[in-house]
Enzyme design. Structure first.
Site, PDB file in Angstrom:
ATOM      1  CD  GLU A  92      -2.711  -1.006   2.530  1.00  0.00           C
ATOM      2  OE1 GLU A  92      -3.000   0.001   3.190  1.00  0.00           O
ATOM      3  OE2 GLU A  92      -3.084  -2.013   2.954  1.00  0.00           O
ATOM      4  CB  CYS A 105       2.631   7.181   3.751  1.00  0.00           C
ATOM      5  SG  CYS A 105       2.757   5.849   4.682  1.00  0.00           S
ATOM      6  CB  CYS A 112       5.971  -6.299   8.913  1.00  0.00           C
ATOM      7  SG  CYS A 112       6.958  -5.484   9.921  1.00  0.00           S
ATOM      8  CB  CYS A 116       3.408  -4.071  15.903  1.00  0.00           C
ATOM      9  SG  CYS A 116       5.221  -3.428  16.009  1.00  0.00           S
ATOM     10  CB  CYS A 119       0.739  -3.295  13.061  1.00  0.00           C
ATOM     11  SG  CYS A 119       1.039  -3.052  11.448  1.00  0.00           S
ATOM     12  CB  CYS A 333      -0.117   1.842   6.550  1.00  0.00           C
ATOM     13  SG  CYS A 333       0.361   2.116   5.119  1.00  0.00           S
TER      14      CYS A 333
END
Ligand code: SAH
Length: 343
Positions: A92, A105, A112, A116, A119, A333
């Protein structure tokens, strides 16, 4: 045959490739101009001989990122993009319009591995890092889509930029180059969840890019509950690294602090944070958490945000509260990708 993404190449590499194709080296410059102007097809490069364009098509592609979906916020004009890579993956990017210019951004990885809890990308795991060319392609596509120049770049999309360190640094240097985007380093921001060795490396790059560190907690106990990386790099270690960074660079660090109701938003948390950050050249950017579907975090109340902010200010820590843009298009995001992958 698999073609090379031409945006992955440095100028010196492109020159080599051009020579290998038996063409004069000055063509590299012409080609470079076209691609950084945002031209997406070799056929449009009118000052290149047709035979050369045919050769280029056989060996290269431009960008390798297609806008698969685009959403425009009716509230504030924020645009959210879902990009498809050539190998069928999704990342994105977001465009935000500010008075001072257009800011994008961008994503640095497909997925990832930092995990976290709050997220949207975490639950989906890690696929691979993006190449320099794929990062550049996100920017060029957005610029083309809006028909205006992008002036600011933040690496706060999907992924951990410092887990893709070399490509990210090459990308930032490329963005700054006068014959590409000529974006000032001071208008670029890298955000990390706190990878200590890379923060130190970054301090020595001698590029005045802004550094953001996602802190989100005043101590290891709370941090470890929401950010697994806290178990690898302790809060104190991050702080001492930040002191080294500010001394070396003279640059202010931004700490991102996402407020989550009942998790990290109490007065005592603000007190503790204020004490620990005191004396460091820094600034805290508070962000109300964007609740992710199925997640267990909710936004702190406005009063809580204000109370937290005042306590930090009492400790003489500069604080801002991030304005939320694009709330109506899940611009936080990872959310669009998560919705698309249906997990
Ligand atoms: N991996 C990098 C950059 C990507 S995330 C990092 O951790 O900094 C960009 C920022 O958005 C980080 O501060 C991240 O913690 C924050 N973030 C992620 N999910 C969020 C959510 N649901 N609500 C608010 N902020 C979030």
């Amino acid at each position: 045959m698999q073609t090379t993404n031409i945006l992955d190449l440095e100028m010196s590499e492109l020159k080599n490739e051009i020579e290998k194709l038996g063409e004069p080296v000055f063509r590299a410059k012409q080609l470079w101009q076209w691609i950084y102007q945002g031209t997406e097809s070799f056929d449009q490069m009118s000052n290149l001989p047709k035979s050369f364009r045919e050769k280029l098509k056989q060996h290269f592609h431009i960008g390798g990122m297609e806008i698969a979906q685009r959403m425009i916020s009716e509230k504030d004009g924020t645009r959210k993009y879902l990009f498809a890579t050539l190998d069928g993956k999704a990342v994105e990017g977001v465009l935000m319009k500010y008075r001072y210019g257009n800011s994008v951004c961008l994503s640095t990885q497909i997925g990832c591995r930092m995990g976290c809890q709050f997220c949207a990308s975490a639950g989906l795991g890690m696929d691979r890092s993006l190449t320099v060319g794929e990062m550049m392609a996100q920017l060029l596509s957005i610029q083309k889509d809006i028909g205006e120049r992008v002036s600011h770049v933040v690496l706060m999309g999907i992924g951990e930029p410092f887990d893709n360190y070399e490509n990210v640094i090459r990308f930032l240097r490329r963005l700054n180059a006068p014959d590409t985007m000529a974006i000032s380093y001071r208008r670029m921001t890298v955000s990390t969840c706190g990878l200590v060795p890379e923060i130190l490396r970054f301090a020595n790059e001698e590029i005045p890019v802004n550094l953001s560190i996602s802190l989100h907690a005043p101590n290891d106990e709370i941090r470890a509950k929401i950010m697994p990386i806290a178990k690898r790099y302790a809060f104190d270690k991050i702080l001492s690294t930040c002191h080294i960074y500010t001394q070396k660079t003279g640059r202010r660090i931004t700490f991102e602090y996402t407020l989550m109701q009942g998790v990290n938003d109490a007065d005592e948390h603000a007190e503790e944070l204020g004490k620990r950050l005191s004396g460091l050249l820094c600034h805290v950017n508070m962000i109300p958490v964007n609740p992710v579907d199925g997640g267990s975090f909710s936004k702190s109340s406005k009063e809580r945000v204000e109370a937290f902010k005042s306590i930090l200010e009492e400790h003489r820590i500069p604080v801002t509260v991030r304005r939320e843009l694009g709330g109506d298009i899940s611009a936080a995001c990872g959310q669009l990708r998560k919705n698309t992958l249906g997990k």
